[in-house]
Design an enzyme around this catalytic site. Structure first.
Site, PDB file in Angstrom:
ATOM      1  N   GLU A 156       2.746 -22.182  53.429  1.00 34.12           N
ATOM      2  CA  GLU A 156       3.930 -22.366  52.564  1.00 34.12           C
ATOM      3  C   GLU A 156       4.373 -23.347  52.139  1.00 34.12           C
ATOM      4  O   GLU A 156       5.683 -23.880  52.337  1.00 34.12           O
ATOM      5  CB  GLU A 156       5.004 -21.085  52.687  1.00 34.12           C
ATOM      6  CG  GLU A 156       4.433 -19.725  52.854  1.00 34.12           C
ATOM      7  CD  GLU A 156       5.442 -18.603  53.174  1.00 34.12           C
ATOM      8  OE1 GLU A 156       6.677 -19.043  53.759  1.00 34.12           O
ATOM      9  OE2 GLU A 156       5.317 -17.501  52.811  1.00 34.12           O
ATOM     10  N   GLU A 314      -0.410 -12.695  53.463  1.00 33.64           N
ATOM     11  CA  GLU A 314       0.652 -12.267  54.637  1.00 33.64           C
ATOM     12  C   GLU A 314       1.375 -11.137  53.759  1.00 33.64           C
ATOM     13  O   GLU A 314       1.615 -10.938  52.792  1.00 33.64           O
ATOM     14  CB  GLU A 314       1.796 -12.885  54.844  1.00 33.64           C
ATOM     15  CG  GLU A 314       1.671 -14.255  55.786  1.00 33.64           C
ATOM     16  CD  GLU A 314       2.625 -15.136  55.876  1.00 33.64           C
ATOM     17  OE1 GLU A 314       3.869 -14.738  55.835  1.00 33.64           O
ATOM     18  OE2 GLU A 314       2.396 -16.339  56.168  1.00 33.64           O
TER      19      GLU A 314
HETATM   20  C1  GLA Z   1       6.807 -16.449  55.636  1.00 36.59           C
HETATM   21  C2  GLA Z   1       6.306 -17.292  56.887  1.00 36.59           C
HETATM   22  C3  GLA Z   1       5.769 -16.606  57.880  1.00 36.59           C
HETATM   23  C4  GLA Z   1       6.705 -15.702  58.269  1.00 36.59           C
HETATM   24  C5  GLA Z   1       7.166 -14.463  57.231  1.00 36.59           C
HETATM   25  C6  GLA Z   1       8.192 -13.795  57.584  1.00 36.59           C
HETATM   26  O1  GLA Z   1       5.916 -15.666  54.676  1.00 36.59           O
HETATM   27  O2  GLA Z   1       4.922 -17.898  56.198  1.00 36.59           O
HETATM   28  O3  GLA Z   1       5.453 -17.394  58.885  1.00 36.59           O
HETATM   29  O4  GLA Z   1       8.304 -16.386  58.627  1.00 36.59           O
HETATM   30  O5  GLA Z   1       7.579 -15.207  56.065  1.00 36.59           O
HETATM   31  O6  GLA Z   1       8.275 -12.840  56.571  1.00 36.59           O
END
Ligand code: GLA
Ligand code: ZN
Length: 685
Positions: A156, A314
C-alpha cells in the site's frame, strides 16, 4: 476475450491471504497446523513476507532466510503458492537508527521518528539501495522455487515526504516539466497572484502546512510528482526481480480510490493490478448502495489494464478493526462479497489476514484462523465454503467483459475539483457523484468500464463524464470525435472549467467542450442544504413518467447556443432557464445535466438511455431491487453472476434466457431463479 492466467503455471482462481509465519516462529507445531488448515480451507496462494524485513535481515548485511525457506518448501509441498512480498513497507529499527534519512519528513518539515509502517522517504538513495539489496537476495534465493507465483511489491504505497532530498527531486522534476524555463512554471502556476513569482528554482518548496498551500498549480504538480516519485521507487524495487525472475508478474496492492496517487499512471508499470477492499457491509446506509459503490471500484481495477483480470489482494474474512464499528459479515455475505470481486473481473480472493495476530494493532482484526486456533468457527467455515466455490469456477480465469458504457473517473480531475474554492465547498462529492451515475447501470446489470480521460473512447456507445472540471489537452477533441462518429456523451455542471494546470479557460465555459455541448455555462449557483428548487422535464423521451426532480447543492446557469432544451428550472431568478440540454453533433448526441439531484433523475434518465441505445446487459430481464447481474465472457461462453445484496429472498425471471447451468450447484436453471437473502448464483450461458 480471454486473458492468460496471472501466472500460467497455476491457471486457477487464487484463494489465500496475508500470512505472517514469522510472527509465530516460536510456537512449535503451528506451521504444521497452518498447512493443514490451508489445505482444509482450499487456500492456494499465501502472501508472505510483507513486513518481514527484520526477520530476514536482523542486522545490516546479515541475512536469515531459514524460516522463509521452510515456509516456501512447505507451501510447495502443500500444493500452494507464495505471493512473495518485498519488505519495504516497514523497516528494521537498525536501519532507521543508522540512516535517519530513510525516515519521512512531514509537510510541517519535521522528521518522523522510527515506527509504524510506510514511514519512508521515496527519494533517499540509502533506502533505495537497501531495498534493492534485500529484493535481490529474495529473487536470487527463490527464483527457481516452485512456490514462487507473484511478487507483491511493498505494501500500500502511500503518503509523501518533504525532506531536502525530496525538495531537490521535486525541483528537478519541475525543471523537466517546464523545460528548464522558470517563466513557464510561473505562468502555469499563475504566480503573479499574491506576489508568488519565483526568480530562482531554489525558492521552490513542496506545499506545506506552515508555508504555501493555496497555489493550485503548485499543489497539482506536487501530487503528480509524488505519484511519479512513488512509481520511480517501485521501479527501483523491481529491477533485481526483473533481472532474475522476468516471468514472475509484479504487483503492488492499491487502495481503492485512494486520493494520494494517480493509479492510472501507476497501473502502467504493473504486470497485474491488485487492490485491498474493505467495504462497510451492513452499514445502516444499506448493502445495496455499498455493493454498487464497490462494484464501481472493482470496475476501475478491471479497466486499469483495459479489461485484464485483477487481483483482490486483501479483504477481510469477517470484520475490520479500524472502521467505526467492527461489524461481522452476516451469513452468506462472505461468499457473496468475495464472488462479487470475481464477477467484476478479479481472478483472486485474498485476505488480510490468515492467522489473527496475537498482539498489537491487528490482534482483533478479522482472520481466517482465530485465536482459538482450530477450524470449528463460523468464519473458517465461510472461508472453506468459498474455497470450494472457487474451485468450481476455474473456467472463469482470464475471462473479461467489453461494456458498451464507460464512466470517466479521473484522479487529476478529482484533485483539481476538490481544490476549487467556491461552487459548493461543503459538498464537492466528485467520487460520490461518479458512483451515483454508475448506480443505475449496476441496478440493471449493464456492465460498465470506469476509465480516465486519457483512455480510448472508441468501442463504447455511451460515455459519461460527471463533473469533467479539468479538460486536458486533446481530450475535448477526442470526445468530439467519439460523438461525431455516433457516440452518446453525457456530462454535468462544473465541466470544462480548467486546463491541465488548473487555470480557468477563458472565453466562456465549458471551455473546449462548448462547441460539442452547444451551450454557454455562465454561472454556478451553490445551494444551502435547505434551499428548494426543482427542474421540470419539458421534452418527450427523456424519462419515462416522472416530470419533476428536486435539485440540490449545485446548479449551473446555462444558455443554449446550438443545443436543445430538455428541462428547465422551476424556481428562483433562473426559473425557465435550461437545466438539461442535448446537442446533436455529427452522428451522435451530447447531453449536459446542469443540476445536482438526489440521483433519482440520473436513475430515470439512464434507464431510458439504456433502452434507447440498446446497451448490452448481463441478463435480458428486469432485476428485482437490490439484485445485480455482472458478466464475464471468454467471447463464446458467458458467465453471469447474479447477486442479491438484500436480506430478502428474490426471484429473477429467466424465461427469456433458455437453459442455463448454475456452476456452484451444478443445477440446470430454466424459468425462475430463486435467490435467498445474500445469495449468489453463477450461471453459464
Ligand atoms: C491494509 C494493510 C494490511 C492490514 C489491513 C487491515 O489493507 O495492507 O496490512 O493492515 O489494512 O485492514
Ligand atoms: Zn524524502
Amino acid at each position: 476475450m480471454k486473458y492468460a492466467p496471472i501466472n500460467p503455471k497455476f491457471p486457477k482462481l487464487l484463494h489465500g491471504g496475508d500470512y505472517n509465519p514469522d510472527q509465530w516462529k516460536d510456537i512449535p507445531g503451528i506451521w504444521d497446523e497452518d498447512m493443514r488448515l490451508m489445505n482444509l480451507s482450499q487456500c492456494n496462494a499465501m502472501s508472505v513476507g510483507i513486513f518481514s524485513w527484520v526477520a530476514l535481515e536482523p542486522e545490516e548485511g546479515k541475512f536469515d532466510f531459514t524460516w522463509l525457506d521452510e515456509i516456501m518448501d512447505r507451501l510447495a509441498a502443500n500444493n500452494a503458492y507464495a505471493v512473495l512480498a518485498t519488505p519495504s513497507g516497514a523497516r528494521p529499527a537498525w536501519l532507521s537508527q543508522k540512516y535517519p534519512e530513510v525516515l519521512r519528513v512531514g509537510s510541517n518539515r519535521q522528521r518522523n521518528l522510527h515506527g509504524i509502517r510506510h514511514n519512508h522517504c521515496y527519494t533517499s538513495p540509502i533506502y533505495r539501495e537497501k531495498t534493492q539489496i534485500i529484493n535481490r537476495k529474495l529473487a536470487e534465493r527463490y527464483k527457481d522455487h516452485p512456490a514462487l507465483l507473484v511478487w507483491h511489491i511493498s505494501n500500500e504505497y502511500s503518503g509523501d515526504c518533504h525532506c531536502e532530498l525530496c525538495q531537490e527531486a521535486f525541483r528537478n522534476w519541475l525543471k523537466v516539466r517546464y523545460d528548464g524555463d522558470l517563466n513557464k512554471l510561473n505562468k502555469a502556476w499563475w504566480t503573479t497572484f499574491w506576489s508568488h513569482t519565483y526568480t530562482d528554482w531554489s525558492q521552490i518548496e513542496s506545499p506545506s502546512v506552515i508555508g504555501e498551500q493555496l497555489v493550485h498549480g503548485h499543489n497539482l504538480d506536487w501530487k503528480r510528482f509524488v505519484t511519479d516519485q512513488t512509481i520511480d521507487f517501485y521501479k527501483n524495487e523491481i529491477i533485481p526481480l526483473k533481472e532474475r525472475t522476468p516471468e514472475i508478474p509484479c504487483t503492488t496492492n492499491f487502495m481503492g480510490t485512494y486520493d494520494g496517487l494517480d493509479y492510472w499512471k501507476f497501473a502502467k508499470e504493473l504486470d497485474v493490478v491488485s487492490w485491498d477492499n474493505y467495504p462497510q457491509w451492513h452499514h445502516p446506509g444499506g448493502d445495496q448502495i455499498i455493493a454498487s459503490e464497490v462494484g464501481f471500484v472493482h470496475d476501475i481495477y478491471r479497466s486499469l489494464k483495459g479489461g485484464k483480470p485483477f487481483m483482490l489482494m486483501e479483504s477481510t474474512p469477517s470484520m475490520t478493526n479500524w472502521q467505526e464499528v467492527a461489524k461481522l459479515k452476516r451469513p452468506g455475505m462472505h461468499l457473496l462479497s468475495s464472488l462479487q470481486a470475481i464477477a467484476h473481473g478479479s481472478d483472486t480472493v485474498q485476505y488480510f489476514q490468515w492467522r489473527k495476530s496475537r498482539g498489537s494493532w491487528e490482534k482483533l482484526h478479522g482472520a481466517v484462523v482465530d485465536h482459538c486456533g482450530h477450524e470449528n468457527t463460523r468464519v473458517f467455515k465461510d472461508v472453506t465454503q468459498l474455497g470450494e466455490a472457487l474451485n468450481k469456477l476455474d473456467v472463469i480465469v482470464g475471462t473479461s467483459v467489453e461494456p458498451d458504457v464507460a464512466i470517466i473517473y479521473d484522479w487529476e480531475n478529482r484533485w483539481a475539483f476538490n481544490e476549487a474554492p467556491g461552487l459548493n465547498n461543503s459538498h464537492k462529492e466528485y467520487e460520490q457523484t461518479c458512483k451515483r451515475h454508475y448506480q443505475a447501470f449496476w441496478e440493471k446489470g449493464v456492465p460498465v468500464d470506469v476509465i480516465n480521460m486519457d483512455c480510448e473512447f472508441t468501442g463504447y456507445k455511451l460515455l459519461i463524464a460527471p463533473i469533467l472540471y479539468m479538460v486536458r489537452p486533446g481530450v475535448a477533441e477526442r470526445i468530439e470525435k467519439f460523438v461525431q462518429e455516433g457516440g452518446t456523451f453525457v456530462t454535468t455542471y462544473c465541466s470544462g472549467v480548467v486546463n491541465e494546470n488548473d487555470l480557468c479557460f477563458l472565453g466562456g465555459f465549458p471551455g473546449p467542450l462548448r462547441k460539442l455541448l452547444g451551450i454557454w455555462d455562465e454561472e454556478t449557483d451553490g445551494l444551502y442544504d435547505n434551499d428548494q428548487n426543482s427542474v421540470t422535464i419539458i421534452a418527450d423521451g427523456v424519462v419515462k413518467n416522472k416530470r419533476s426532480y428536486q435539485v440540490k447543492q449545485i446548479c449551473d446557469l446555462i444558455h443554449c447556443e446550438t443545443a436543445q432544451v430538455l428541462a428547465t428550472y422551476d424556481g428562483d431568478f433562473y426559473a425557465g432557464q435550461p437545466a438539461l440540454t442535448v446537442n446533436d453533433f455529427g452522428k451522435g448526441k451530447a447531453y449536459f445535466i446542469a443540476f445536482r439531484n438526489n440521483n433519482d433523475f440520473e436513475h430515470d434518465f439512464y434507464e431510458n438511455l439504456m433502452e434507447h441505445l440498446d446497451l448490452r446487459r448481463a441478463l435480458q430481464t428486469e432485476l428485482p431491487s437490490g439484485v445485480t447481474a455482472q458478466l464475464r465472457s471468454d467471447g463464446e461462453k458467458d458467465y453471469i453472476f447474479v447477486m442479491n445484496f438484500t436480506k430478502e429472498d428474490k426471484v429473477v425471471n429467466l424465461k427469456e434466457e433458455g437453459q442455463l447451468k448454475e456452476l456452484l450447484s451444478g443445477d440446470v436453471v430454466v424459468g425462475d431463479l430463486h435467490l435467498q437473502g445474500y445469495d449468489v448464483k453463477v450461471l453459464a450461458r
